[in-house]
Each structure stands twice: as C-alpha cells, then as structure tokens.
Design an enzyme around this catalytic site. Structure first.
Site, PDB file in Angstrom:
ATOM      1  N   ASP A 235      35.867 -57.999  31.510  1.00 43.73           N
ATOM      2  CA  ASP A 235      36.615 -57.395  30.417  1.00 43.73           C
ATOM      3  C   ASP A 235      36.418 -58.300  29.204  1.00 43.73           C
ATOM      4  O   ASP A 235      35.968 -59.444  29.334  1.00 43.73           O
ATOM      5  CB  ASP A 235      38.094 -57.284  30.803  1.00 43.73           C
ATOM      6  CG  ASP A 235      38.921 -56.608  29.731  1.00 43.73           C
ATOM      7  OD1 ASP A 235      38.393 -55.744  29.008  1.00 43.73           O
ATOM      8  OD2 ASP A 235      40.113 -56.968  29.610  1.00 43.73           O
TER       9      ASP A 235
ATOM     10  N   ASP B 183      38.746 -58.404  25.827  1.00 41.56           N
ATOM     11  CA  ASP B 183      39.954 -58.895  25.172  1.00 41.56           C
ATOM     12  C   ASP B 183      40.840 -59.635  26.172  1.00 41.56           C
ATOM     13  O   ASP B 183      41.273 -59.069  27.169  1.00 41.56           O
ATOM     14  CB  ASP B 183      40.734 -57.733  24.554  1.00 41.56           C
ATOM     15  CG  ASP B 183      39.904 -56.963  23.538  1.00 41.56           C
ATOM     16  OD1 ASP B 183      39.177 -57.605  22.767  1.00 41.56           O
ATOM     17  OD2 ASP B 183      39.977 -55.722  23.523  1.00 41.56           O
TER      18      ASP B 183
END
Length: 237
Positions: A12, A14
């Site tokens: 991922d 963020d």
C-alpha cells in the site's frame, strides 16, 4: 515462512511507503468538519472516524460509510461533480482537492524505514508493486522520487478501468500479482489499514504484514495480519 522468502511484495502507499496518510487525515478532517458544521448536533470528525470508516478505502466509499455512521443521507452524485456540490462524489472531490493542495505545497518523502526496505528488496531482485485505493498514487510516488521503482502500480484509476472491487475485497492485490506474474501464495501484502489487511488475508497471499501507524496491533491481527511491525525498517535485516 520468513518475510524474505517470497518472490514479490505488494505495498500500500499512504501510511506504508509515504506518510501521506497523515495528509489524507488532515484533508478528510478539514472537509468533513466544514460539512458537519451545517448539521446541528453532529460531533466533529475525529481520527477514530478515519480509522473506522475511511482508511484504505476508495474515496467515495469512505464518504458513504462515514455519512452512514452519522445517519446522514446524501445523493450519490457523479464522479464529475464539482467540489462544491453536496453529494457523496462532490464531498470526495472536495477532499481530493484539499489533499493535492497540501502535497503541492509541502511535498512528500518516504518513511526512512520503508525506503531502506524497498532498496534492500530491489537489490535482492524481488518483484515490487504498489496497490493503493488512492487515485493520486502516481503523483505521490513521483513527488517522493519513487515512480520508477515500481513496475506495477494499481491505484484507484486502474481499479476503475479494470472494474476491480476496492479494499477490503482482494481484487486489486490479486490483479497486481497477476501483472507481476506471481502466485499470491508467493507474494507478501504490506498494509497499515484494516481494510487493506483484510484484503490481503482474503486473497490467499503468503503473508500479510500490518504496520501499526495508530490503529493498534491487535486490530491488525484480527483483520488478518500474520506479522505486525511499527516500522518497515524492522524487516530490513
């Protein structure tokens, strides 16, 4: 199986590679608190709302889930809605404008531990991908000097184009594994959001690593993390 024993690593963005989760939290807070001011009796937005209803999800899903939690109904609207329209899409677009303004103003750099781990994996020849619900993944990676590091980037734009369900469904991670030509059982998912951890757990991946950026290690484990760390630098050795 040990973290280093896999062929591919799906990150991922963020809160995992870059501290842009903090920027997202700030942008969500500014947008929703201004919106909630028009509803007497509503409590202000808090970080707990972010983790419970928004973190890791596609933008409009986050708006919809948060409003549902507050008993507020809005028309769905359309992704082309202006940021001033009082619709689910309009609010999502308003938040996105705020996020991009902060990124342009302040820039972004990767977490040192995350950068060190990515460098170590590149040296080892591991296959790398970014899997993000955000439609801003490429600009953020570009701002962080990492755009060329990941041959596969599956973001909100790709998910829409390919009709992939967002997290907590495993579809985006599975699509990234397909693009890297690796079986999910030979890949690691690296996430900080409960929805992302749940997506990795549902996708048959060999290992799901949860990074505790505030949601709590127990919650990450309950969602399916097989390994929990506070910083990816812990995995470099």
């Amino acid at each position: 199986m040990q973290f280093s024993a896999f062929d591919a690593y799906l990150f991922d963005l963020d809160g995992v590679i870059t501290p842009t989760a903090e920027v997202h939290m700030k942008a969500w807070g500014e947008m929703f608190n201004a919106f909630l001011a028009g509803f007497p009796g509503q409590e202000p937005w808090t970080d707990a709302d972010y983790f419970a209803h928004v973190d890791g999800k596609p933008r409009y899903d986050g708006v919809r889930d948060f409003l549902t939690s507050r008993g507020i109904e809005l028309t769905e609207g359309d992704p082309s809605d202006t940021a001033t329209r009082q619709s689910i899409c309009g609010l999502g677009n308003r938040k996105n404008e705020t996020f991009n303004e902060i990124i342009r103003r302040d820039g972004v750099a990767p977490y040192p531990g995350s950068g060190a781990l990515i460098d170590a994996l590149r040296v080892r020849g591991a296959k790398l991908a970014v899997v993000s619900s955000s439609r801003n993944a490429v600009p953020v990676l570009r701002a962080a000097g990492l755009e060329d590091t990941f041959p596969v980037i599956v973001d909100g734009n790709v998910a829409k184009e390919q009709n992939l369900a967002g997290k907590p469904a495993p579809d985006t991670f599975q699509y990234a594994a397909e693009q890297l030509r690796v079986e999910p059982s030979r890949a690691v998912v690296v996430e900080d959001a409960l929805s992302g951890v749940a997506a990795g757990a549902a996708g048959g991946f060999g290992l799901v690593v949860g990074i505790d950026r505030g949601v709590g290690p127990d919650a990450l484990r309950r969602s399916g993390a097989g390994l929990v760390v506070s910083d990816l630098g812990e995995l470099v050795a």
